[in-house]
Design a protein around this motif. Sequence first.
Motif, mmCIF file in Angstrom:
data_model
loop_
_atom_site.group_PDB
_atom_site.id
_atom_site.type_symbol
_atom_site.label_atom_id
_atom_site.label_comp_id
_atom_site.label_asym_id
_atom_site.label_seq_id
_atom_site.Cartn_x
_atom_site.Cartn_y
_atom_site.Cartn_z
ATOM 1 N N ARG A 42 0.409 -1.546 0.280
ATOM 2 C CA ARG A 42 -0.124 0.362 -0.436
ATOM 3 C C ARG A 42 0.449 1.665 -0.113
ATOM 4 O O ARG A 42 1.575 1.596 -0.640
ATOM 5 N N ASP A 43 0.827 2.253 0.598
ATOM 6 C CA ASP A 43 1.627 3.758 0.447
ATOM 7 C C ASP A 43 2.327 3.508 1.956
ATOM 8 O O ASP A 43 2.664 4.521 2.434
ATOM 9 N N LYS A 44 2.797 2.081 3.028
ATOM 10 C CA LYS A 44 3.845 2.439 4.100
ATOM 11 C C LYS A 44 3.514 3.032 5.321
ATOM 12 O O LYS A 44 3.915 3.534 6.287
ATOM 13 N N LYS A 45 1.805 3.372 4.983
ATOM 14 C CA LYS A 45 0.802 3.487 6.124
ATOM 15 C C LYS A 45 -0.081 3.046 7.494
ATOM 16 O O LYS A 45 -1.018 3.116 7.145
ATOM 17 N N CYS A 46 0.330 1.477 6.656
ATOM 18 C CA CYS A 46 -1.025 0.865 7.529
ATOM 19 C C CYS A 46 -1.277 1.162 8.847
ATOM 20 O O CYS A 46 -0.178 0.805 9.562
ATOM 21 N N VAL A 47 -2.185 0.532 9.124
ATOM 22 C CA VAL A 47 -2.685 0.920 10.430
ATOM 23 C C VAL A 47 -2.445 -0.633 11.458
ATOM 24 O O VAL A 47 -2.690 -1.750 10.561
ATOM 25 N N VAL A 51 -6.760 -6.718 15.450
ATOM 26 C CA VAL A 51 -6.964 -6.965 14.179
ATOM 27 C C VAL A 51 -6.178 -7.200 13.405
ATOM 28 O O VAL A 51 -6.539 -8.164 12.686
ATOM 29 N N THR A 52 -5.385 -6.106 12.753
ATOM 30 C CA THR A 52 -5.202 -5.638 11.575
ATOM 31 C C THR A 52 -3.718 -6.532 11.669
ATOM 32 O O THR A 52 -2.383 -6.293 10.158
ATOM 33 N N ARG A 53 -2.446 -6.493 12.688
ATOM 34 C CA ARG A 53 -1.718 -7.055 12.396
ATOM 35 C C ARG A 53 -0.454 -7.824 11.765
ATOM 36 O O ARG A 53 0.499 -7.465 11.305
ATOM 37 N N ASN A 54 -1.316 -8.940 11.315
ATOM 38 C CA ASN A 54 -0.765 -9.486 10.735
ATOM 39 C C ASN A 54 -0.953 -9.661 8.771
ATOM 40 O O ASN A 54 -0.681 -10.395 7.955
ATOM 41 N N ARG A 55 -1.935 -8.069 8.536
ATOM 42 C CA ARG A 55 -2.225 -8.043 7.459
ATOM 43 C C ARG A 55 -0.865 -7.326 6.784
ATOM 44 O O ARG A 55 -0.459 -7.364 5.509
ATOM 45 N N CYS A 56 0.371 -6.387 7.258
ATOM 46 C CA CYS A 56 1.859 -6.597 6.609
ATOM 47 C C CYS A 56 2.239 -5.929 7.358
ATOM 48 O O CYS A 56 2.604 -5.574 8.283
ATOM 49 N N GLN A 57 3.755 -7.139 7.216
ATOM 50 C CA GLN A 57 4.344 -7.436 7.510
ATOM 51 C C GLN A 57 5.594 -5.831 7.410
ATOM 52 O O GLN A 57 6.409 -5.638 8.738
ATOM 53 N N TYR A 58 5.670 -5.910 6.453
ATOM 54 C CA TYR A 58 6.437 -4.605 6.181
ATOM 55 C C TYR A 58 6.016 -3.477 7.376
ATOM 56 O O TYR A 58 7.249 -2.289 8.495
ATOM 57 N N ARG A 60 4.130 -3.314 10.475
ATOM 58 C CA ARG A 60 4.500 -4.088 11.710
ATOM 59 C C ARG A 60 6.105 -3.910 12.012
ATOM 60 O O ARG A 60 5.842 -3.264 13.324
ATOM 61 N N LEU A 61 7.026 -4.353 11.215
ATOM 62 C CA LEU A 61 8.222 -4.248 11.571
ATOM 63 C C LEU A 61 8.739 -2.674 11.936
ATOM 64 O O LEU A 61 9.221 -2.245 12.661
ATOM 65 N N GLN A 62 8.128 -1.909 10.442
ATOM 66 C CA GLN A 62 8.181 -0.940 11.376
ATOM 67 C C GLN A 62 7.802 -0.196 12.450
ATOM 68 O O GLN A 62 8.400 0.736 12.943
#
Length: 121
Positions: A42-47, A51-58, A60-62
């Motif tokens: 997406r745009d590197k601003k994922c919430v 609930v959403t923590r497993n959707r974007c590893q990038y 989450r790590l950031q």
Amino acid sequence: YKPCFVCEDKSSGYHYGVSACEGCKGFFRRSVQKNMQYTCHRDKKCVINKVTRNRCQYCRLQKCFEVGMSKDCVRNDRNKKKKVKPEVTESQTIPPEIEDIVEKVLQAHVDTFPADPIAPA
């Protein structure tokens, strides 16, 4: 404990410098130990929340880094599952007098409890 600083789930304590849940603790440890490189789709601003923590590893790590998790706190030596047995050294060998005692105890056991020749093997 305070809620997990990364996803706001229930914290299990302070891990890698911040209050974190077991999920984020493990995710951060594995990511650092395996030197993972993630990509945000997406745009590197994922919430990032429970609930959403497993959707974007990038993201989450950031967020792990943003909230203060430290790479330096991750121990790489705990990554090994198999432990190598140390070789037997001279100090670990059994002294002859102990071997004699063991032999006598073993013989006394055999004399006291002889094998039953009728019992099936």
